[in-house]
Enzyme design. Structure first.
Site, PDB file in Angstrom:
ATOM      1  N   HIS A  84       0.803  -1.205  -0.038  1.00 23.26           N
ATOM      2  CA  HIS A  84       0.072   0.032   0.155  1.00 23.26           C
ATOM      3  C   HIS A  84       0.855   1.378  -0.029  1.00 23.26           C
ATOM      4  O   HIS A  84       1.637   1.577   1.115  1.00 23.26           O
ATOM      5  CB  HIS A  84      -0.691   0.092   1.339  1.00 23.26           C
ATOM      6  CG  HIS A  84      -2.038   0.916   1.005  1.00 23.26           C
ATOM      7  ND1 HIS A  84      -3.212   1.054   1.997  1.00 23.26           N
ATOM      8  CD2 HIS A  84      -2.370   2.033   0.300  1.00 23.26           C
ATOM      9  CE1 HIS A  84      -4.113   1.710   1.723  1.00 23.26           C
ATOM     10  NE2 HIS A  84      -3.558   2.628   1.108  1.00 23.26           N
ATOM     11  N   HIS A  93       3.644   0.769   3.273  1.00 23.87           N
ATOM     12  CA  HIS A  93       3.381  -0.472   4.259  1.00 23.87           C
ATOM     13  C   HIS A  93       2.683  -1.708   3.468  1.00 23.87           C
ATOM     14  O   HIS A  93       2.232  -1.639   2.423  1.00 23.87           O
ATOM     15  CB  HIS A  93       2.798   0.166   5.546  1.00 23.87           C
ATOM     16  CG  HIS A  93       1.142   0.100   5.362  1.00 23.87           C
ATOM     17  ND1 HIS A  93       0.484   1.335   4.723  1.00 23.87           N
ATOM     18  CD2 HIS A  93       0.195  -0.620   5.575  1.00 23.87           C
ATOM     19  CE1 HIS A  93      -0.794   1.162   4.572  1.00 23.87           C
ATOM     20  NE2 HIS A  93      -0.885   0.032   5.074  1.00 23.87           N
ATOM     21  N   LYS A 147       8.698  -3.830 -35.975  1.00 19.76           N
ATOM     22  CA  LYS A 147       9.883  -4.431 -35.310  1.00 19.76           C
ATOM     23  C   LYS A 147      10.831  -3.265 -34.461  1.00 19.76           C
ATOM     24  O   LYS A 147      11.025  -2.236 -34.877  1.00 19.76           O
ATOM     25  CB  LYS A 147      10.982  -4.964 -36.264  1.00 19.76           C
ATOM     26  CG  LYS A 147      12.240  -5.618 -35.830  1.00 19.76           C
ATOM     27  CD  LYS A 147      12.794  -6.277 -37.019  1.00 19.76           C
ATOM     28  CE  LYS A 147      14.145  -7.160 -36.408  1.00 19.76           C
ATOM     29  NZ  LYS A 147      14.857  -6.524 -35.147  1.00 19.76           N
ATOM     30  N   ASP A 196      13.575  -1.711 -31.919  1.00 16.75           N
ATOM     31  CA  ASP A 196      15.259  -1.773 -31.912  1.00 16.75           C
ATOM     32  C   ASP A 196      15.601  -1.765 -30.335  1.00 16.75           C
ATOM     33  O   ASP A 196      15.818  -0.940 -30.009  1.00 16.75           O
ATOM     34  CB  ASP A 196      15.745  -0.787 -32.687  1.00 16.75           C
ATOM     35  CG  ASP A 196      17.108  -0.806 -33.037  1.00 16.75           C
ATOM     36  OD1 ASP A 196      17.732  -1.710 -32.959  1.00 16.75           O
ATOM     37  OD2 ASP A 196      17.750   0.002 -33.590  1.00 16.75           O
ATOM     38  N   GLU A 226      12.845   0.178 -37.391  1.00 18.28           N
ATOM     39  CA  GLU A 226      13.586  -0.977 -37.861  1.00 18.28           C
ATOM     40  C   GLU A 226      12.625  -1.851 -39.125  1.00 18.28           C
ATOM     41  O   GLU A 226      13.546  -2.153 -39.979  1.00 18.28           O
ATOM     42  CB  GLU A 226      14.209  -1.869 -36.939  1.00 18.28           C
ATOM     43  CG  GLU A 226      15.308  -2.551 -37.336  1.00 18.28           C
ATOM     44  CD  GLU A 226      16.089  -3.551 -36.398  1.00 18.28           C
ATOM     45  OE1 GLU A 226      16.824  -4.261 -36.579  1.00 18.28           O
ATOM     46  OE2 GLU A 226      15.258  -3.387 -35.094  1.00 18.28           O
TER      47      GLU A 226
END
Length: 494
Positions: free
Chosen positions: A53, A65, A204, A206, A348
């Protein structure tokens, strides 16, 4: 709260949840607040949960806590544990009794609005079953069967009215199964237009591949080789709300975005090898993101045999996004458009995945096809040549190779650009000298004249223009070390 001496349970109060309801407004809190007057659910007195918490503290900080809750007589008997339950035998921790909570609270995680009682973030730290050995006014002795809490524990009151919780034995937690090795794609072209509808497409990214295993609210990141890399990326440890209390295994990519929102592999290099005390500072200054694109397991069920499309749909339903986690998009068909979008955004490339393909652990499969917008190649470092001018006394260029089909290291060229000063220092420390060339076959005389040979155990990545007819990389430029790739796993990309 506990039973009277001798173990006889006291008569329950008329409404054991009255204090709980009095502190909460059902219209304002996200917590479960069952209406008064309805009968308590009948349970097995064997469920426990520990919730972490976080509550705001001033303008900039927060207080944390843990709450330990044990199912008993239709409610959750609860203790606040400021420093968390002890994990070492013989250790005591303060445990302050709090009001009984409804059984529905055992699965609660989320945000309690500011200004409400207990306002802040609640996540599930551990959960599972427990068995009662003793329960009376002076002792509660139970045995936990969780991911973090295992073995015998005792709760007992102190003179000031608070309690302590103590771990009594050293029962080791069960060893989790190893994370699956990621499935790999083969290099190639987009599927033909006639086959396009049978494929799904993703961008894709990188970055660095990582499989994340989440158990009891704690993620473990594993590299392509199965190495635990969690300590390198602490910012990923904070889970999105959708994963609180869930056991999942997902596949994804760790990336570091540049100012334009594109993955920057060069910037990520500075994080890939770090495990020391500087890591939290670096994570705060330039945090990575974990991009999730596949779901391999959910609540103990292995999903790898299911088709890719089904796994992606389940992943979309789970929606593991938030904090540093990002759910990546995917597209059914339309591969040419997806690739055009990737190129337009400076990415990419794309990965094409057969919609009906299972997840083949650790296999480079044609069911997944990577289609790049620019050329990169993993290479094995086999030597270096001394530098001149500003690089005098250090590395001028690296001599690199790629294993052939029979595992022989074939020389493919030398790389002299793309290095930062930090790259050169790291390479100088990492490479292990040897007396003879590790490459198979004859080498150009201009290379052997001043070459310094090293053991072929370091993998890097280069960008290049084209493969020459002689099997050399034209205009290669260094992109960085790939310590997530083994030399034996390097293959020549078409």
């Amino acid at each position: 709260m506990p039973a009277r001496p001798g173990g006889r349970r006291p008569d329950p109060p008329a409404d054991p949840l009255a204090d709980y309801r009095a502190k909460r407004d059902p219209a304002r809190t996200a917590e479960p607040v069952p209406p008064a007057g309805q009968p308590l659910p009948a349970g097995q007195d064997d469920t426990f949960v520990v919730q972490e918490h976080h509550t705001p503290r001033g303008r900039t900080g927060e207080r944390v806590h843990w709450d330990l809750r044990l199912e008993r007589d239709g409610v959750l008997k609860s203790w606040a544990v400021p420093k968390g339950p002890p994990l070492e035998p013989g250790t005591n921790r303060l445990a302050v009794p709090t009001e009984d909570h409804p059984l529905e609270y055992a699965s609660f995680s989320g945000t309690i609005s500011a200004g409400e009682y207990g306002g802040g973030e609640v996540t599930i730290w551990d959960a599972g079953r427990y068995a009662t050995e003793k329960w009376d006014d002076r002792h509660v002795i139970v045995t936990f069967d969780g991911d973090r809490l295992t073995g015998r524990y005792a709760l007992f009151p102190l003179a000031d009215g608070t309690w302590n919780v103590r771990k009594l034995d050293s029962t080791p937690p069960p060893e989790p199964p190893p994370a699956p090795l990621p499935m790999l794609a083969t290099a190639g072209q987009l599927p033909a237009a006639a086959e396009d509808a049978a494929w799904g497409y993703e961008f894709k990214w990188d970055g660095v591949r990582a499989v994340a295993t989440v158990r009891a609210g704690r993620p473990t990141l594993s590299s392509r080789k199965g190495t635990d890399i969690t300590v390198r990326y602490p910012e990923v440890a904070r889970l999105p709300g959708a994963l609180a209390g869930r056991d999942v295994v997902v596949d994804g990519e760790i990336v570091l975005m540049d100012a334009a929102g594109r993955p920057d592999f060069g910037a990520l290099q500075n994080r890939m090898h770090r495990t020391g005390p500087e890591v939290p500072r670096m994570a705060a200054a330039a945090p990575v993101s974990y991009l999730v694109f596949d779901l391999l397991g959910l609540e103990g069920e292995d999903l790898r045999a299911r088709p890719y499309a089904e796994r992606r749909e389940l992943l979309d339903e789970l929606a593991p996004a938030g904090h540093r986690w990002v759910l990546t998009p995917w597209f059914r068909g339309g591969g040419a458009g997806v690739q055009a979008a990737s190129e337009e955004n400076g990415l990419e490339g794309v990965v094409a995945k057969r919609l009906d393909s299972p997840y083949r652990e650790g296999v480079r499969s044609p069911d997944w096809r990577k289609v790049k917008n620019f050329f990169t190649q993993a290479v094995v470092v086999g030597g270096w040549r001394p530098g001149q001018g500003r690089r005098s006394g250090t590395i001028g260029s690296l001599l690199v190779g790629v294993p052939d089909d029979e595992g022989r290291l074939v020389y493919v060229g030398h790389v002299g650009t793309g290095f930062t000063d930090a790259d050169l220092r790291h390479l100088q420390r990492t490479m292990t000298p040897r007396r003879t060339a590790p490459f198979d076959g004859a080498l150009p005389r201009e290379v052997t004249r001043d070459a310094q040979w090293v053991e072929p155990d370091l993998v890097g990545e280069v960008a290049y223009a084209v493969w020459t007819a002689e099997g050399r990389l034209r205009h290669p430029s260094w992109r960085g070390v790939r310590d997530d790739v083994e030399p034996d796993d390097v293959v020549r990309e078409p």
